[in-house]
Design a protein around this motif. Structure first.
Motif, mmCIF file in Angstrom:
data_model
loop_
_atom_site.group_PDB
_atom_site.id
_atom_site.type_symbol
_atom_site.label_atom_id
_atom_site.label_comp_id
_atom_site.label_asym_id
_atom_site.label_seq_id
_atom_site.Cartn_x
_atom_site.Cartn_y
_atom_site.Cartn_z
ATOM 1 N N ASP A 411 0.832 -1.207 0.000
ATOM 2 C CA ASP A 411 0.000 0.000 0.000
ATOM 3 C C ASP A 411 0.866 1.256 0.000
ATOM 4 N N ALA A 412 1.898 1.262 0.846
ATOM 5 C CA ALA A 412 2.753 2.442 0.955
ATOM 6 C C ALA A 412 3.505 2.696 -0.347
ATOM 7 N N VAL A 413 3.982 1.633 -0.992
ATOM 8 C CA VAL A 413 4.678 1.801 -2.270
ATOM 9 C C VAL A 413 3.723 2.372 -3.315
ATOM 10 N N ALA A 414 2.503 1.851 -3.358
ATOM 11 C CA ALA A 414 1.518 2.379 -4.305
ATOM 12 C C ALA A 414 1.222 3.851 -4.030
ATOM 13 N N ASP A 415 1.173 4.220 -2.754
ATOM 14 C CA ASP A 415 0.912 5.617 -2.402
ATOM 15 C C ASP A 415 2.034 6.543 -2.874
ATOM 16 N N ALA A 416 3.253 6.021 -2.968
ATOM 17 C CA ALA A 416 4.399 6.852 -3.359
ATOM 18 C C ALA A 416 4.474 7.094 -4.861
ATOM 19 N N LEU A 417 3.777 6.291 -5.660
ATOM 20 C CA LEU A 417 3.940 6.367 -7.116
ATOM 21 C C LEU A 417 3.569 7.734 -7.704
ATOM 22 N N PRO A 418 2.402 8.317 -7.402
ATOM 23 C CA PRO A 418 2.064 9.603 -8.037
ATOM 24 C C PRO A 418 3.069 10.704 -7.715
ATOM 25 N N GLY A 419 3.486 10.787 -6.459
ATOM 26 C CA GLY A 419 4.444 11.822 -6.093
ATOM 27 C C GLY A 419 5.796 11.611 -6.741
ATOM 28 N N TYR A 420 6.203 10.346 -6.890
ATOM 29 C CA TYR A 420 7.489 10.082 -7.533
ATOM 30 C C TYR A 420 7.416 10.430 -9.017
ATOM 31 N N ARG A 421 6.284 10.123 -9.640
ATOM 32 C CA ARG A 421 6.106 10.521 -11.043
ATOM 33 C C ARG A 421 6.257 12.026 -11.181
ATOM 34 N N GLN A 422 5.673 12.784 -10.264
ATOM 35 C CA GLN A 422 5.752 14.237 -10.352
ATOM 36 C C GLN A 422 7.188 14.724 -10.167
ATOM 37 N N ARG A 423 7.934 14.089 -9.278
ATOM 38 C CA ARG A 423 9.339 14.459 -9.087
ATOM 39 C C ARG A 423 10.131 14.222 -10.373
ATOM 40 N N LEU A 424 9.893 13.086 -11.024
ATOM 41 C CA LEU A 424 10.594 12.794 -12.270
ATOM 42 C C LEU A 424 10.196 13.781 -13.359
ATOM 43 N N LEU A 425 8.915 14.088 -13.427
ATOM 44 C CA LEU A 425 8.440 15.018 -14.446
ATOM 45 C C LEU A 425 9.053 16.400 -14.238
ATOM 46 N N SER A 426 9.151 16.828 -12.987
ATOM 47 C CA SER A 426 9.703 18.150 -12.694
ATOM 48 C C SER A 426 11.177 18.247 -13.057
ATOM 49 N N SER A 427 11.891 17.126 -13.002
ATOM 50 C CA SER A 427 13.323 17.154 -13.325
ATOM 51 C C SER A 427 13.567 17.321 -14.815
ATOM 52 N N GLY A 428 12.604 16.905 -15.645
ATOM 53 C CA GLY A 428 12.747 17.036 -17.084
ATOM 54 C C GLY A 428 13.707 16.056 -17.723
ATOM 55 N N GLN A 429 14.155 15.019 -16.996
ATOM 56 C CA GLN A 429 15.156 14.088 -17.521
ATOM 57 C C GLN A 429 14.599 12.703 -17.836
ATOM 58 N N PHE A 430 13.327 12.462 -17.540
ATOM 59 C CA PHE A 430 12.847 11.085 -17.555
ATOM 60 C C PHE A 430 11.651 10.867 -18.469
ATOM 61 N N GLY A 431 11.472 11.698 -19.462
ATOM 62 C CA GLY A 431 10.397 11.487 -20.407
ATOM 63 C C GLY A 431 9.236 12.437 -20.192
ATOM 64 N N SER A 432 8.250 12.290 -21.057
ATOM 65 C CA SER A 432 7.086 13.170 -21.029
ATOM 66 C C SER A 432 6.109 12.739 -19.945
ATOM 67 N N ALA A 433 5.080 13.561 -19.755
ATOM 68 C CA ALA A 433 4.038 13.224 -18.782
ATOM 69 C C ALA A 433 3.355 11.917 -19.157
ATOM 70 N N ASP A 434 3.114 11.707 -20.460
ATOM 71 C CA ASP A 434 2.479 10.459 -20.895
ATOM 72 C C ASP A 434 3.400 9.265 -20.663
#
Length: 488
Positions: A411-434
């Protein structure tokens, strides 16, 4: 031969060669203007250990990995000579991927007598946990830098084809009973083996560094491993230093793995890692057999009966106690004698059902062992991998609190996924939002498959009935991909 310029006076010269040989020392008097010579000779390792065929190694050593070098001219052979002086038999450099590409065709990259070294690669998937690549015979096709997908589950599927091994290193950074769920759910927290229960639930063979980075919160780290073993998953433990040899702060082998391979090469070492023929130590030497079966073996009993447990432990810096742990309970405590010397014990242990058994030894702090971050303060520890016990028609009891523990973990790992996606998106190094949203969906499918596997284990505990804890939350359906996700 080493030379030192010192003022006249009386000196004590001390040398050590890892954990197997007894440290030696000699007193010398240096007269004004004169040269004093000290000749230090090491004896033999304890015969009980030397005859057993164990090797000592460190599979997590760096050279020029993160900068801050103090020795810019250091080479792989020089670092290997340092490791040999620390009593190691093998070394795995966890290098940048470019180094792996350059050296992989030459592995083992360095040999000297019986010593071998290879260049591998630490796969730094911060979300799922860092893994060390052992028996590096190929270059995995990985996105750089690694991020959310592929997860370690998919990467291990790639290297398993070459009979290589991925070892979870510094897996439990900062986890305590009070903070585990919040840290697992925090997308800003890395260096956690979030993927460990996922991998074993989905049928992969892992190895976990019990000793790596620190000996803090060791009881809780052992509890996490015991909970997985309680659910019937078989894997071993090791230790590694994470030493940056060129920085000069730590030496290889302060935390190390003791392994019992069939040959002195990395393919055999990886097979022994996979089989759990390993122990972790920062000081004591430790050996365990159950009815003459070494760690990693499965002892099959036709019916409940008493087994013979033989355990031997030794440390040149003294021992405090030795414990035998059976199914997460300490069933024997063997105190050390009044003199520094080995513990050599035999005991009879009644076995009523399938399960597991391991040994661990403790020792006092020692100044000689200060080349690990906290051993000089926290003391010595060695722990074997388990011997597995199978009693016919007596399956291992499954505890619902272990099911609930990993249900909360997932459950905790699943809860971390959206926030981690946002961190990656904000860095601009890991692909597009899609791209990143697809990665999240792949991860959700994998977590769902792991939860289904946990649910199946839970049914064994409830006679086929599904517990609410094992059912958990379903966030996606399907099966995890066996290979890396390719972005469009």
């Amino acid at each position: 031969m080493a030379q030192f310029l010192v003022p006249a006076g009386r000196y004590r010269v001390r040398a050590m060669r890892g954990l197997t040989w007894q440290p030696v020392e000699q007193e010398v008097v240096v007269e004004p203007g004169a040269v004093a010579r000290a000749v230090l000779e090491f004896g033999s390792p304890p015969p009980e250990w030397a005859a057993a065929g164990w090797l000592a190694g460190d599979h997590h050593v760096h050279l020029f990995f993160h900068g801050r070098t103090q020795y810019p001219l250091m080479t792989i052979p020089v670092a290997c000579h340092v490791a040999r002086a620390e009593g190691l038999d093998y070394l795995c450099f966890q290098a940048e991927l470019a180094w792996l590409r350059r050296h992989v065709d030459k592995n083992p990259d360095f040999t000297a007598g019986d010593f071998i070294a290879e260049v591998g690669h630490e796969i730094t998937t911060d979300f799922w946990g860092h893994v060390n690549y052992v028996n590096a015979v190929g270059v995995p096709d990985l996105p750089m830098p690694p991020a959310l997908w592929p997860a370690n589950y998919q990467i291990r599927s790639l290297v398993d084809r070459d009979e290589s091994m991925l070892v979870y290193t510094h897996p439990f950074g900062g986890l305590t009973e009070a903070t585990a769920v919040s840290r697992l759910a925090d997308p800003a927290v890395g260096l956690l083996a979030r993927g460990l229960p996922v991998d074993v639930l989905l049928g992969q063979q892992v190895m976990v560094d019990l000793l790596s980075g620190s000996t803090a919160d060791m009881a809780y780290k052992m509890e996490i491993l015991a909970r997985l073993w309680n659910l019937g998953f078989k894997f071993g433990v090791g230790g590694s230093s994470d030493a940056y040899v060129d920085q000069g702060a730590l030496l290889p082998g302060g935390f190390r793995t003791l392994v019992l391979p069939s040959a002195r090469d990395f393919a055999a070492i990886a097979r022994a890692y996979r089989a759990g023929r390993t122990s972790a130590t920062n000081g004591p030497l430790l050996r365990l057999t159950v009815d003459d079966h070494p760690v990693g073996d499965t002892l099959v009993l036709d019916a409940p009966r008493t087994v013979q447990v033989d355990v031997w432990a030794h440390s040149w810096w003294g021992l405090s106690a030795l414990e035998i742990v059976h199914d997460a309970a300490v069933v024997a405590e063997i105190p050390a004698g009044p003199k520094a010397g080995p513990i050599d014990a035999r005991l009879d242990l009644p076995i009523h059902a399938s399960g597991w058994l391991y040994a661990r030894a403790w020792g006092p702090p020692a100044a000689d062992l200060r080349n690990v971050r906290d051993t000089a303060r926290a003391g010595q520890l060695a722990m074997t991998s388990p011997v597995w016990l199978t009693v016919r028609d007596r399956p291992q009891p499954i505890r619902t609190d272990d099911i609930e523990f990993f249900d909360r973990w997932l459950d905790a790992v699943a809860d971390a996924l959206p926030g981690y996606r946002q961190r990656l998106l904000s860095s601009g190094q890991f692909g597009s939002a899609d791209d990143l949203q697809r990665d999240v969906q792949h991860a959700q499918v994998m977590l769902h498959a792991a939860r289904q596997a946990l649910h199946a284990v839970g049914q064994r505990a409830t006679g086929g009935k599904t517990t609410s804890a094992a059912a958990g939350r379903a966030t996606a359906t399907g099966q995890p991909s066996g290979g890396p996700c390719q972005h469009d």
